[in-house]
Write a protein that holds these residues in place. Structure first.
Motif, PDB file in Angstrom:
ATOM      1  N   ASN A 228       0.939  -1.051   0.060  1.00 39.25           N
ATOM      2  CA  ASN A 228       0.025   0.051  -0.061  1.00 39.25           C
ATOM      3  C   ASN A 228       0.903   1.322   0.060  1.00 39.25           C
ATOM      4  O   ASN A 228       2.159   1.220   0.480  1.00 39.25           O
ATOM      5  N   TRP A 229       0.422   2.396  -0.310  1.00 39.09           N
ATOM      6  CA  TRP A 229       0.666   3.739  -0.221  1.00 39.09           C
ATOM      7  C   TRP A 229      -0.073   4.583   0.810  1.00 39.09           C
ATOM      8  O   TRP A 229      -1.182   4.612   0.760  1.00 39.09           O
ATOM      9  N   VAL A 230       0.651   5.286   1.720  1.00 42.08           N
ATOM     10  CA  VAL A 230      -0.011   5.873   2.778  1.00 42.08           C
ATOM     11  C   VAL A 230       0.492   7.353   2.892  1.00 42.08           C
ATOM     12  O   VAL A 230       1.529   7.672   2.252  1.00 42.08           O
ATOM     13  N   ALA A 231      -0.385   8.337   3.241  1.00 37.67           N
ATOM     14  CA  ALA A 231      -0.134   9.569   3.440  1.00 37.67           C
ATOM     15  C   ALA A 231      -1.076  10.131   4.522  1.00 37.67           C
ATOM     16  O   ALA A 231      -2.052   9.702   4.881  1.00 37.67           O
ATOM     17  N   SER A 232      -0.677  11.288   4.980  1.00 39.35           N
ATOM     18  CA  SER A 232      -1.478  12.034   6.239  1.00 39.35           C
ATOM     19  C   SER A 232      -1.151  13.698   5.942  1.00 39.35           C
ATOM     20  O   SER A 232      -0.227  14.047   5.654  1.00 39.35           O
ATOM     21  N   ARG A 233      -2.488  14.214   6.549  1.00 39.21           N
ATOM     22  CA  ARG A 233      -2.412  15.744   6.470  1.00 39.21           C
ATOM     23  C   ARG A 233      -3.380  16.195   7.502  1.00 39.21           C
ATOM     24  O   ARG A 233      -4.389  15.473   7.881  1.00 39.21           O
ATOM     25  N   SER A 234      -3.044  17.381   7.951  1.00 43.62           N
ATOM     26  CA  SER A 234      -3.961  18.009   9.109  1.00 43.62           C
ATOM     27  C   SER A 234      -4.878  18.730   8.161  1.00 43.62           C
ATOM     28  O   SER A 234      -4.464  19.561   7.592  1.00 43.62           O
ATOM     29  N   LEU A 235      -6.178  18.621   8.709  1.00 38.11           N
ATOM     30  CA  LEU A 235      -7.052  19.375   8.005  1.00 38.11           C
ATOM     31  C   LEU A 235      -7.282  20.898   8.652  1.00 38.11           C
ATOM     32  O   LEU A 235      -7.883  20.765   9.436  1.00 38.11           O
ATOM     33  N   ASP A 236      -6.907  21.958   7.879  1.00 39.02           N
ATOM     34  CA  ASP A 236      -7.026  23.260   8.377  1.00 39.02           C
ATOM     35  C   ASP A 236      -8.101  23.742   7.529  1.00 39.02           C
ATOM     36  O   ASP A 236      -8.441  24.986   8.146  1.00 39.02           O
ATOM     37  N   ALA A 237      -8.276  23.463   6.401  1.00 36.78           N
ATOM     38  CA  ALA A 237      -9.300  24.084   5.542  1.00 36.78           C
ATOM     39  C   ALA A 237      -9.921  23.403   4.465  1.00 36.78           C
ATOM     40  O   ALA A 237      -9.238  22.135   4.256  1.00 36.78           O
ATOM     41  N   SER A 238     -10.899  23.384   3.881  1.00 34.09           N
ATOM     42  CA  SER A 238     -11.459  22.626   2.670  1.00 34.09           C
ATOM     43  C   SER A 238     -10.689  22.623   1.588  1.00 34.09           C
ATOM     44  O   SER A 238      -9.915  23.741   1.216  1.00 34.09           O
ATOM     45  N   PHE A 239     -10.435  21.567   0.771  1.00 38.19           N
ATOM     46  CA  PHE A 239      -9.466  21.742  -0.361  1.00 38.19           C
ATOM     47  C   PHE A 239      -9.972  20.467  -1.269  1.00 38.19           C
ATOM     48  O   PHE A 239     -10.610  19.507  -1.057  1.00 38.19           O
ATOM     49  N   LEU A 240      -9.722  20.544  -2.464  1.00 35.08           N
ATOM     50  CA  LEU A 240      -9.994  19.466  -3.633  1.00 35.08           C
ATOM     51  C   LEU A 240      -8.591  18.928  -3.946  1.00 35.08           C
ATOM     52  O   LEU A 240      -7.735  19.600  -3.794  1.00 35.08           O
ATOM     53  N   TYR A 241      -8.696  17.746  -4.249  1.00 27.26           N
ATOM     54  CA  TYR A 241      -7.420  16.869  -4.814  1.00 27.26           C
ATOM     55  C   TYR A 241      -7.770  15.877  -5.582  1.00 27.26           C
ATOM     56  O   TYR A 241      -8.949  15.604  -5.759  1.00 27.26           O
ATOM     57  N   ARG A 242      -6.872  15.336  -6.218  1.00 28.61           N
ATOM     58  CA  ARG A 242      -6.994  14.027  -6.979  1.00 28.61           C
ATOM     59  C   ARG A 242      -5.691  13.020  -6.831  1.00 28.61           C
ATOM     60  O   ARG A 242      -4.726  13.689  -6.543  1.00 28.61           O
ATOM     61  N   VAL A 243      -5.954  11.830  -6.766  1.00 26.24           N
ATOM     62  CA  VAL A 243      -5.111  10.685  -6.599  1.00 26.24           C
ATOM     63  C   VAL A 243      -4.402  10.603  -8.205  1.00 26.24           C
ATOM     64  O   VAL A 243      -4.859  10.131  -9.122  1.00 26.24           O
ATOM     65  N   ASP A 244      -2.930  11.001  -8.333  1.00 28.68           N
ATOM     66  CA  ASP A 244      -2.317  10.800  -9.434  1.00 28.68           C
ATOM     67  C   ASP A 244      -1.380   9.673  -9.326  1.00 28.68           C
ATOM     68  O   ASP A 244      -0.145   9.706  -8.661  1.00 28.68           O
TER      69      ASP A 244
ATOM     70  N   PRO B 186      -5.049   8.790 -18.305  1.00 28.45           N
ATOM     71  CA  PRO B 186      -6.230   9.613 -18.183  1.00 28.45           C
ATOM     72  C   PRO B 186      -6.389  10.451 -16.807  1.00 28.45           C
ATOM     73  O   PRO B 186      -5.721  10.118 -15.762  1.00 28.45           O
ATOM     74  N   THR B 187      -6.997  11.527 -16.821  1.00 32.68           N
ATOM     75  CA  THR B 187      -7.019  12.422 -15.579  1.00 32.68           C
ATOM     76  C   THR B 187      -7.976  11.780 -14.415  1.00 32.68           C
ATOM     77  O   THR B 187      -9.179  11.664 -14.959  1.00 32.68           O
ATOM     78  N   PRO B 188      -7.364  11.665 -13.270  1.00 31.58           N
ATOM     79  CA  PRO B 188      -8.315  11.218 -12.360  1.00 31.58           C
ATOM     80  C   PRO B 188      -9.363  12.245 -11.729  1.00 31.58           C
ATOM     81  O   PRO B 188      -9.243  13.452 -12.210  1.00 31.58           O
ATOM     82  N   PRO B 189     -10.637  11.911 -11.457  1.00 30.58           N
ATOM     83  CA  PRO B 189     -11.696  12.659 -11.046  1.00 30.58           C
ATOM     84  C   PRO B 189     -11.109  13.552  -9.770  1.00 30.58           C
ATOM     85  O   PRO B 189     -10.162  12.894  -8.963  1.00 30.58           O
ATOM     86  N   LEU B 190     -11.760  14.434  -9.464  1.00 36.40           N
ATOM     87  CA  LEU B 190     -11.385  15.331  -8.089  1.00 36.40           C
ATOM     88  C   LEU B 190     -12.119  14.721  -6.851  1.00 36.40           C
ATOM     89  O   LEU B 190     -13.320  14.244  -7.232  1.00 36.40           O
ATOM     90  N   HIS B 191     -11.608  14.824  -5.984  1.00 37.39           N
ATOM     91  CA  HIS B 191     -12.449  14.494  -4.664  1.00 37.39           C
ATOM     92  C   HIS B 191     -12.288  15.751  -3.798  1.00 37.39           C
ATOM     93  O   HIS B 191     -11.209  16.929  -3.848  1.00 37.39           O
ATOM     94  N   ARG B 192     -13.095  15.925  -2.729  1.00 37.92           N
ATOM     95  CA  ARG B 192     -13.163  16.943  -1.908  1.00 37.92           C
ATOM     96  C   ARG B 192     -13.212  16.540  -0.424  1.00 37.92           C
ATOM     97  O   ARG B 192     -13.836  15.460  -0.261  1.00 37.92           O
ATOM     98  N   ILE B 193     -12.616  17.478   0.361  1.00 36.45           N
ATOM     99  CA  ILE B 193     -12.608  17.186   1.875  1.00 36.45           C
ATOM    100  C   ILE B 193     -13.206  18.431   2.526  1.00 36.45           C
ATOM    101  O   ILE B 193     -12.352  19.532   2.098  1.00 36.45           O
ATOM    102  N   ASP B 194     -14.395  18.485   3.055  1.00 39.68           N
ATOM    103  CA  ASP B 194     -14.827  19.667   3.673  1.00 39.68           C
ATOM    104  C   ASP B 194     -14.252  19.877   5.039  1.00 39.68           C
ATOM    105  O   ASP B 194     -14.647  18.840   5.942  1.00 39.68           O
ATOM    106  N   ALA B 195     -14.009  21.059   5.410  1.00 40.00           N
ATOM    107  CA  ALA B 195     -13.444  21.169   7.086  1.00 40.00           C
ATOM    108  C   ALA B 195     -14.682  21.726   7.622  1.00 40.00           C
ATOM    109  O   ALA B 195     -15.132  22.833   7.236  1.00 40.00           O
ATOM    110  N   VAL B 196     -15.159  21.240   8.728  1.00 40.12           N
ATOM    111  CA  VAL B 196     -16.210  21.594   9.287  1.00 40.12           C
ATOM    112  C   VAL B 196     -15.847  22.638  10.711  1.00 40.12           C
ATOM    113  O   VAL B 196     -15.246  21.996  11.278  1.00 40.12           O
TER     114      VAL B 196
END
Length: 707
Positions: free
Chosen positions: A237-253, A260-270
C-alpha cells in the motif's frame, strides 16, 4: 448455650459459604457486560453496570443465605448424624413445654451435638458452574479488549470508485481507504471511510491508504492550488497523512500525469461553532423585585456542537443610588453548570445581602461561557438580564421616549401637604379664634388654588375657571366676596413649592405646544383631579376645611393614578436651520455660492474577472472558443472564497475547464457557478414601455398633432 446461640453457631458457616459461592458465580456475569459497556460507551457506563450488577449479586446471595435457617439445620442434623436419633428438633424446643422423657432426650442431644463441628454442614462449592461462567467471561473480555476498533489498526481497503479505464503499463487506483481522526476535544472516535470524499472537523488528521495496479513508482496526491502530498510505501500500500486546516480539492495521480485524468475529490473542513447562549428564566430582560424577595436565580442554557466547559463566569454589575449619586460596581463569579456537556444549564443563586443590593438599585448579570475547543477555546457572552429594585420614593415607568420632566413628581406630592395642613387646622379649631381660623383656612385655599393652576397648565389652561353649574345663576358677585371667579391664578407665596416653580416659570401653558403632551386617558384623569381641587379650594376659602377634605382626598387619588400611569414627555428638538439672508434676495449676487450637485463616483465592482469569464463562456458572439485565461479567475475565486456559496465547486469547475477547454458540459457548469457566485446587480429604473396604438393617438392629440 441457649437455642438462639446454638442456631447462629451451626448456620453461620453454611451462610458464609453460600454468600461466597453466589458472589463467585455473579462476578463474571457482571464483568462481561461492564467490559462491553466500556467498549461501546466509555468508562462511565462500565462503572454504572458494575454498581448495578454488584447490587443485584448481593441481593441474590442474601436470598440464597436466608434458606439456611432452623428448619434446614434440623433436617441436616437428622440426615447426617445418627446420634441425633431423628430428634434434632428437641434442641430448639422450650424445656418448660416438654415432658420428662422429652427433657431427658433434649439433655442427651445437647451433650452429643458438640461431637462434630458446624463446618461439616456447609454446602459444596458450585465448581462446575463457576468454571464455565469464568471461562465465558474471560473470552468476552478478551474479545472486547483485542477486537480492533474503527480507526485503529490496519484499515480495510475498499474497491476504488474512480472507474478509470485500464491502460497497459500505467498504474491506476484499485483500492482505497480514508481514515479521519478528529481532535480530542470533540469526543468523536476515529473512523474509516470507503470514499475519498468526506467532511471532518477542523484540526482532524486525514490519513490515506491506497493501492495501485500495477504497482506505482512515484504516486502523489495533488491538491488543487497547493503543493502535492507525498505518498510513502507501506508493503503493498501507499499511505499519506495531513492535518485538515481548510477545505480543499484533490486528485490521486498514480502515474505523474500519464494516462487519463483522475477525478477530483473534496474534503470539507467543518469549523467548530461557538457556543449558543440563551436566558431561560426570566423571559423578559427587565425584572422587578417582588415583595419579600431576598435572592435571584436566573437560569441560562448553553449549547455547543462538541461541548461547553463545566464552569463559567457570571458578570454582576450593580448600580446603587439615584440621580447623580449613582455608584457602580462590577464583579465576576465562577459558577458550575449541570447537565450533559453539549447542553448545560447554569442557575446561580445571587443573595442580595452578600452582594450589597438594595432598594433603588439595578443588578445586571451576564453569563460568559467557553467551549472545549483546543488549543484556543471560544468565549461567548450571553444576553444581559436586569433586576430592578424600585425606590420607595419615586415610582418607575417603562417605555419612555424622549426626555422626562423630573420636576413633575414634586407637583404630585404637594396635594398631600394641603391635606395635612387642613387636618391640622381642624384639630386646632377649638384653640383658635373664628377670624384666625377663617384666615388660615383661606390661606390653605390659596395654596390649593396655586396647585390647581399649575396642574391646569398640563390641560392648556382650560381648567382655570370653575366648572359650569347645571343652570345659570343670576347672583351678582364682587371681587372681595370670598369666591373664586376663574381669573388668572395669583403667584405663589415665597417659599411654597420652590422646586415646582420650574415648569410654571419656563413651561409653555398650551397643550398644542410641542413642549408637553399627555395621552387622552391620562388627560381625562388629570381633568377630574383639577375639578376636585376646585371644589376643595372653594370650601377652604369659605372656612370649611372639614368639607374640603373629601374633595382633596379624591383629587389626591386621581393624582396618584396619573403618577402611576405616565410622566410628561418633552418632544425632541429638531434641527435649527440658519436664517435666510433677505438682503441678498432678488439681487443676483452669487458670491460665496457653490454647486450643490454631488459628484457621482463610479462603483468599483468586485466581480470583474468573474463577469468577463461569464460573458466569454456564453453562446453569443462574445463567446471565446479558445482557451480562456483562467489564472485571474482562479485567483479571484481564492480571494473571494469567504463570499462564495461553494468555493470548492467553483475551483473544481475552473480546473475542469483548464484541463479540457473544449468540454461543452464543463464550460456550461462553470458559467452556471459563476452566475451564482457574482454579486446581484443593483436595481435600476425600468425603461418606459413604448406606446401602443391608442397611446400614440392620445399623445398626438395632446401634442397638437394629427392622431
Amino acid at each position: 448455650m441457649n437455642a438462639d446461640e446454638l442456631l447462629a453457631r451451626w448456620t453461620a458457616p453454611a451462610k458464609r459459604r453460600v454468600i461466597t459461592d453466589s458472589l463467585s458465580l455473579a462476578l463474571p456475569l457482571v464483568l462481561a457486560p461492564a467490559a462491553i459497556g466500556w467498549r461501546l460507551s466509555g468508562i462511565l457506563v462500565a462503572v454504572m453496570i458494575v454498581v448495578i450488577g454488584a447490587a443485584i449479586a448481593l441481593l441474590f446471595a442474601r436470598h440464597r443465605a436466608q434458606r439456611y435457617d432452623q428448619r434446614w439445620l434440623v433436617r441436616a442434623l437428622d440426615a447426617s448424624r445418627a446420634d441425633m436419633e431423628d430428634s434434632a428438633d428437641l434442641l430448639f424446643a422450650d424445656p418448660a413445654k416438654l415432658g420428662p422423657l422429652e427433657q431427658l432426650q433434649q439433655a442427651r442431644l445437647a451433650d452429643r451435638i458438640d461431637r462434630d463441628s458446624p463446618q461439616s454442614l456447609r454446602p459444596d462449592w458450585s465448581r462446575r458452574a463457576t468454571f464455565i461462567l469464568w471461562i465465558a467471561a474471560l473470552l468476552v473480555i478478551g474479545l472486547v479488549i483485542f477486537w480492533p476498533r474503527p480507526g485503529h489498526g490496519p484499515p480495510t481497503l475498499a474497491p476504488s470508485t474512480e472507474a478509470l479505464p485500464a491502460t497497459p503499463g500505467i498504474p491506476r487506483l484499485v483500492a482505497q481507504n480514508l481514515r479521519i481522526i478528529p481532535p480530542a476535544y470533540t469526543g468523536l472516535p476515529p473512523r474509516d471511510s470507503a470514499s475519498l470524499d468526506t467532511r471532518a472537523p477542523v484540526g482532524s488528521r486525514i490519513e490515506w491508504t491506497l493501492r495501485f495496479d500495477p504497482q506505482a513508482t512515484v504516486p502523489a496526491i495533488q491538491p488543487v492550488g497547493s503543493a502535492p502530498i507525498t505518498l510513502r510505501r507501506d508493503s503493498a500500500n501507499w499511505v499519506a497523512s495531513r492535518s485538515l486546516d481548510a477545505s480543499f480539492l484533490y486528485r490521486v495521480d498514480p502515474a505523474s500525469g500519464r494516462g487519463p485524468t483522475p477525478p477530483l475529490h473534496r474534503i470539507d473542513a467543518v469549523a467548530d461553532s461557538p457556543p449558543q447562549l440563551r436566558a431561560l428564566s426570566p423571559a423578559a430582560s427587565l425584572t422587578m423585585v417582588t415583595q419579600g424577595q431576598r435572592s435571584w436565580s436566573p437560569v441560562f442554557a448553553a449549547t455547543d456542537d462538541y461541548g461547553v466547559a463545566a464552569t463559567a463566569r457570571l458578570r454582576v454589575t450593580l448600580a446603587i443610588g439615584e440621580g447623580e449619586n449613582v455608584t457602580f460596581s462590577e464583579r465576576e463569579i465562577a459558577i458550575s453548570g449541570s447537565g450533559p456537556a453539549r447542553d448545560r444549564r447554569f442557575s446561580p443563586r445571587l443573595d442580595f445581602g452578600a452582594l450589597g443590593f438594595g432598594a433603588g438599585g439595578d443588578m445586571v448579570v451576564q453569563l460568559i461561557v467557553r467551549d472545549t475547543r483546543q488549543p484556543a477555546a471560544q468565549e461567548v457572552r450571553g444576553p444581559s438580564l436586569i433586576l430592578r429594585w424600585p425606590s420607595p420614593k419615586q415610582p418607575e415607568s417603562g417605555g419612555l421616549q424622549g426626555m422626562v420632566n423630573t420636576t413633575l413628581p414634586a407637583y404630585f406630592r404637594s396635594q398631600r401637604q394641603i391635606i395635612i395642613d387642613a387636618e391640622t387646622l381642624i384639630k386646632q379649631k377649638r384653640r383658635l379664634a373664628p377670624d384666625r381660623y377663617l384666615a388660615r383656612s383661606a390661606s390653605i385655599g390659596g395654596d390649593q388654588q396655586i396647585l390647581r393652576g399649575r396642574y391646569s397648565q398640563f390641560l392648556g389652561g382650560e381648567e382655570e375657571g370653575a366648572p359650569e353649574p347645571p343652570t345659570k345663576d343670576s347672583e351678582q358677585h364682587s371681587d372681595d366676596d370670598g369666591h373664586d371667579h376663574g381669573g388668572a391664578p395669583r403667584q405663589s407665596a415665597p417659599g411654597f413649592g420652590a422646586p415646582e416653580d420650574v415648569l410654571a416659570e419656563f413651561g409653555h401653558p398650551h397643550d398644542d405646544s410641542p413642549a408637553s403632551s399627555l395621552d387622552p386617558e391620562t388627560r381625562a384623569i388629570l381633568k377630574q383631579a383639577v375639578d376636585e381641587m376646585w371644589q376643595s379650594e372653594l370650601q377652604l376659602k369659605q372656612g370649611h376645611p372639614d368639607l374640603a377634605l373629601p374633595f382633596a382626598y379624591r383629587a389626591l387619588r386621581f393624582i396618584k393614578e396619573v403618577q402611576q400611569a405616565t410622566r410628561i414627555f418633552l418632544s425632541r428638538v429638531g434641527p435649527e436651520l440658519p436664517p435666510i439672508d433677505a438682503s441678498r434676495r432678488m439681487t443676483g449676487k452669487r458670491e460665496g455660492l457653490a454647486s450643490r450637485v454631488l459628484a457621482v463616483a463610479p462603483v468599483e465592482g468586485r466581480d470583474g474577472p468573474a463577469a468577463a469569464a461569464w460573458r466569454a463562456l456564453g453562446e453569443g458572439p462574445g463567446a471565446i472558443r479558445e482557451p480562456i485565461a483562467l489564472d485571474s479567475l482562479d485567483r479571484w475565486a481564492r480571494d473571494q472564497a469567504a463570499h462564495l456559496p461553494d468555493p470548492l465547486a467553483l475551483s473544481g469547475a475552473i480546473d475542469a475547464v483548464r484541463r479540457d477547454p473544449a468540454c461543452v458540459a464543463c464550460r456550461a457548469k462553470l458559467r452556471a457557478l459563476l452566475w451564482t457566485a457574482m454579486a446581484r446587480p443593483p436595481a435600476h429604473l425600468a425603461r418606459r414601455r413604448p406606446a401602443d396604438a391608442g397611446g400614440a393617438r392620445y399623445l398626438g392629440a395632446i401634442g397638437g398633432g394629427t392622431p
